[in-house]
Scaffold this motif. Structure first.
Motif, PDB file in Angstrom:
ATOM      1  N   ILE A  22       0.909  -1.242   0.045  1.00  0.00           N
ATOM      2  CA  ILE A  22       0.045   0.061  -0.217  1.00  0.00           C
ATOM      3  C   ILE A  22       0.798   1.288  -0.089  1.00  0.00           C
ATOM      4  CG2 ILE A  22      -1.646   1.528   1.533  1.00  0.00           C
ATOM      5  CD1 ILE A  22      -2.936  -1.280   2.144  1.00  0.00           C
ATOM      6  N   ARG A  23       1.823   1.132   0.861  1.00  0.00           N
ATOM      7  CA  ARG A  23       2.905   2.515   0.862  1.00  0.00           C
ATOM      8  C   ARG A  23       3.553   2.690  -0.340  1.00  0.00           C
ATOM      9  NH1 ARG A  23       3.349   4.844   5.719  1.00  0.00           N
ATOM     10  NH2 ARG A  23       2.897   3.819   7.661  1.00  0.00           N
ATOM     11  N   LYS A  24       4.140   1.635  -0.907  1.00  0.00           N
ATOM     12  CA  LYS A  24       4.617   1.647  -2.234  1.00  0.00           C
ATOM     13  C   LYS A  24       3.783   2.085  -3.537  1.00  0.00           C
ATOM     14  CE  LYS A  24       8.859  -1.078  -1.444  1.00  0.00           C
ATOM     15  NZ  LYS A  24       9.700  -1.984  -1.711  1.00  0.00           N
ATOM     16  N   ALA A  25       2.423   1.601  -3.391  1.00  0.00           N
ATOM     17  CA  ALA A  25       1.692   2.206  -4.487  1.00  0.00           C
ATOM     18  C   ALA A  25       1.320   3.540  -4.147  1.00  0.00           C
ATOM     19  CB  ALA A  25       0.295   1.388  -4.620  1.00  0.00           C
ATOM     20  N   ILE A  26       0.967   4.074  -3.032  1.00  0.00           N
ATOM     21  CA  ILE A  26       0.818   5.438  -2.680  1.00  0.00           C
ATOM     22  C   ILE A  26       1.923   6.478  -2.969  1.00  0.00           C
ATOM     23  CG2 ILE A  26       0.301   7.307  -0.930  1.00  0.00           C
ATOM     24  CD1 ILE A  26      -1.360   5.070   0.325  1.00  0.00           C
ATOM     25  N   ARG A  27       3.034   5.955  -2.876  1.00  0.00           N
ATOM     26  CA  ARG A  27       4.404   6.713  -3.167  1.00  0.00           C
ATOM     27  C   ARG A  27       4.541   6.872  -4.614  1.00  0.00           C
ATOM     28  NH1 ARG A  27       8.844   3.559  -0.935  1.00  0.00           N
ATOM     29  NH2 ARG A  27       8.024   4.095   1.008  1.00  0.00           N
ATOM     30  N   LYS A  28       4.047   5.825  -5.247  1.00  0.00           N
ATOM     31  CA  LYS A  28       4.225   5.907  -6.809  1.00  0.00           C
ATOM     32  C   LYS A  28       3.031   7.020  -7.560  1.00  0.00           C
ATOM     33  CE  LYS A  28       4.338   2.547 -10.669  1.00  0.00           C
ATOM     34  NZ  LYS A  28       3.984   0.967 -10.985  1.00  0.00           N
ATOM     35  N   SER A  29       2.255   7.115  -6.718  1.00  0.00           N
ATOM     36  CA  SER A  29       1.359   8.166  -7.433  1.00  0.00           C
ATOM     37  C   SER A  29       1.713   9.571  -7.127  1.00  0.00           C
ATOM     38  CB  SER A  29      -0.068   7.744  -6.674  1.00  0.00           C
ATOM     39  OG  SER A  29       0.131   8.020  -5.234  1.00  0.00           O
ATOM     40  N   LYS A  30       2.819   9.676  -6.076  1.00  0.00           N
ATOM     41  CA  LYS A  30       3.408  11.027  -5.850  1.00  0.00           C
ATOM     42  C   LYS A  30       2.307  12.122  -5.430  1.00  0.00           C
ATOM     43  CE  LYS A  30       7.027  10.009  -9.131  1.00  0.00           C
ATOM     44  NZ  LYS A  30       7.460  10.492 -10.405  1.00  0.00           N
ATOM     45  N   VAL A  31       1.379  11.719  -4.386  1.00  0.00           N
ATOM     46  CA  VAL A  31       0.366  12.623  -4.021  1.00  0.00           C
ATOM     47  C   VAL A  31       1.080  13.271  -2.816  1.00  0.00           C
ATOM     48  CG1 VAL A  31      -1.474  11.460  -4.766  1.00  0.00           C
ATOM     49  CG2 VAL A  31      -0.731  10.985  -2.787  1.00  0.00           C
ATOM     50  N   ILE A  32       0.685  14.383  -2.425  1.00  0.00           N
ATOM     51  CA  ILE A  32       1.152  15.213  -1.066  1.00  0.00           C
ATOM     52  C   ILE A  32       0.463  14.364   0.269  1.00  0.00           C
ATOM     53  CG2 ILE A  32       0.999  17.144   0.286  1.00  0.00           C
ATOM     54  CD1 ILE A  32       1.182  18.415  -2.715  1.00  0.00           C
ATOM     55  N   GLU A  33      -0.903  14.274   0.347  1.00  0.00           N
ATOM     56  CA  GLU A  33      -1.420  13.709   1.483  1.00  0.00           C
ATOM     57  C   GLU A  33      -1.356  11.959   1.420  1.00  0.00           C
ATOM     58  OE1 GLU A  33      -5.535  15.005   1.659  1.00  0.00           O
ATOM     59  OE2 GLU A  33      -4.746  17.161   1.585  1.00  0.00           O
ATOM     60  N   ARG A  34      -0.038  11.390   1.514  1.00  0.00           N
ATOM     61  CA  ARG A  34      -0.004  10.258   1.699  1.00  0.00           C
ATOM     62  C   ARG A  34      -0.606   9.428   2.950  1.00  0.00           C
ATOM     63  NH1 ARG A  34       6.250  10.276  -0.097  1.00  0.00           N
ATOM     64  NH2 ARG A  34       6.038  10.914  -2.430  1.00  0.00           N
ATOM     65  N   GLU A  35      -0.323  10.128   4.135  1.00  0.00           N
ATOM     66  CA  GLU A  35      -0.629   9.510   5.395  1.00  0.00           C
ATOM     67  C   GLU A  35      -2.255   9.319   5.369  1.00  0.00           C
ATOM     68  OE1 GLU A  35       1.167   7.960   7.539  1.00  0.00           O
ATOM     69  OE2 GLU A  35       2.656   8.332   6.377  1.00  0.00           O
ATOM     70  N   GLN A  36      -3.001  10.234   4.914  1.00  0.00           N
ATOM     71  CA  GLN A  36      -4.359   9.984   4.917  1.00  0.00           C
ATOM     72  C   GLN A  36      -4.857   8.775   3.853  1.00  0.00           C
ATOM     73  OE1 GLN A  36      -6.914  11.686   6.631  1.00  0.00           O
ATOM     74  NE2 GLN A  36      -8.301  10.587   5.758  1.00  0.00           N
ATOM     75  N   ALA A  37      -4.283   8.964   2.637  1.00  0.00           N
ATOM     76  CA  ALA A  37      -4.482   7.852   1.966  1.00  0.00           C
ATOM     77  C   ALA A  37      -4.094   6.491   2.468  1.00  0.00           C
ATOM     78  CB  ALA A  37      -3.827   7.794   0.457  1.00  0.00           C
ATOM     79  N   PHE A  38      -3.143   6.359   3.238  1.00  0.00           N
ATOM     80  CA  PHE A  38      -2.358   5.333   4.108  1.00  0.00           C
ATOM     81  C   PHE A  38      -3.574   4.742   4.864  1.00  0.00           C
ATOM     82  CE2 PHE A  38      -0.140   2.822   7.096  1.00  0.00           C
ATOM     83  CZ  PHE A  38       0.088   1.609   6.396  1.00  0.00           C
ATOM     84  N   SER A  39      -3.978   5.762   5.723  1.00  0.00           N
ATOM     85  CA  SER A  39      -4.762   5.212   6.899  1.00  0.00           C
ATOM     86  C   SER A  39      -6.305   4.668   6.292  1.00  0.00           C
ATOM     87  CB  SER A  39      -5.004   6.405   8.002  1.00  0.00           C
ATOM     88  OG  SER A  39      -5.625   7.755   7.063  1.00  0.00           O
ATOM     89  N   ASP A  40      -6.637   5.316   5.240  1.00  0.00           N
ATOM     90  CA  ASP A  40      -7.966   5.249   4.533  1.00  0.00           C
ATOM     91  C   ASP A  40      -7.940   3.423   4.109  1.00  0.00           C
ATOM     92  OD1 ASP A  40      -9.190   7.328   5.181  1.00  0.00           O
ATOM     93  OD2 ASP A  40      -8.955   8.411   2.916  1.00  0.00           O
ATOM     94  N   LEU A  41      -6.732   3.311   3.310  1.00  0.00           N
ATOM     95  CA  LEU A  41      -6.388   1.919   2.769  1.00  0.00           C
ATOM     96  C   LEU A  41      -6.414   0.926   3.787  1.00  0.00           C
ATOM     97  CD1 LEU A  41      -4.766   2.913  -0.346  1.00  0.00           C
ATOM     98  CD2 LEU A  41      -6.913   1.908  -0.150  1.00  0.00           C
ATOM     99  N   LYS A  42      -5.546   1.252   5.045  1.00  0.00           N
ATOM    100  CA  LYS A  42      -5.387   0.319   6.168  1.00  0.00           C
ATOM    101  C   LYS A  42      -6.682   0.146   6.857  1.00  0.00           C
ATOM    102  CE  LYS A  42      -2.155  -0.168   9.723  1.00  0.00           C
ATOM    103  NZ  LYS A  42      -1.133   0.293  10.662  1.00  0.00           N
TER     104      LYS A  42
END
Length: 107
Positions: free
Chosen positions: A82-102
């Motif tokens: 999940i973290r690597k997929a989010i990092r690949k998208s290069k978005v600023i709000e990574r932690e919010q996306a990670f918490s939603d997906l987690k």
């Protein structure tokens, strides 16, 4: 038949069997989806801009992929994917996306 012909035929049969076994093994490995494949598939499902990922919480396709991922990989690897997929998208709000997906993952 000459002896050389018999030896050649046996050699060709062994080679054909070995090739079939190798191809069968390759098909079995395709079923086991690698971490990189999950990262690419998850990134492909994201709808995002430079700021955030919009469909992280409400997408059925992402939920199905996370369920499939949970079956194949342990929870630590799932978080890494999940973290690597989010990092690949290069978005600023990574932690919010990670918490939603987690949260969807259930860990």
């Amino acid at each position: 038949m000459k002896r050389t012909d018999i030896v050649r035929n046996e050699r060709e049969l062994r080679q054909a069997r070995k090739k079939q076994e190798r191809l069968a093994g390759r098909d079995e490995r395709k079923d086991d989806i690698s971490v990189g494949a999950f990262i690419d598939r998850l990134h492909g499902l994201f709808f995002f801009d430079e700021t955030r990922i919009y469909n992280a919480k409400h997408s059925v396709e992402i939920l199905e992929l996370l369920e499939e991922m949970k079956k194949v990989h342990p929870s630590e690897e799932c978080e890494t994917i999940i973290r690597k997929a989010i990092r690949k998208s290069k978005v600023i709000e990574r932690e919010q996306a990670f918490s939603d997906l987690k949260e969807l993952l259930g860990t």
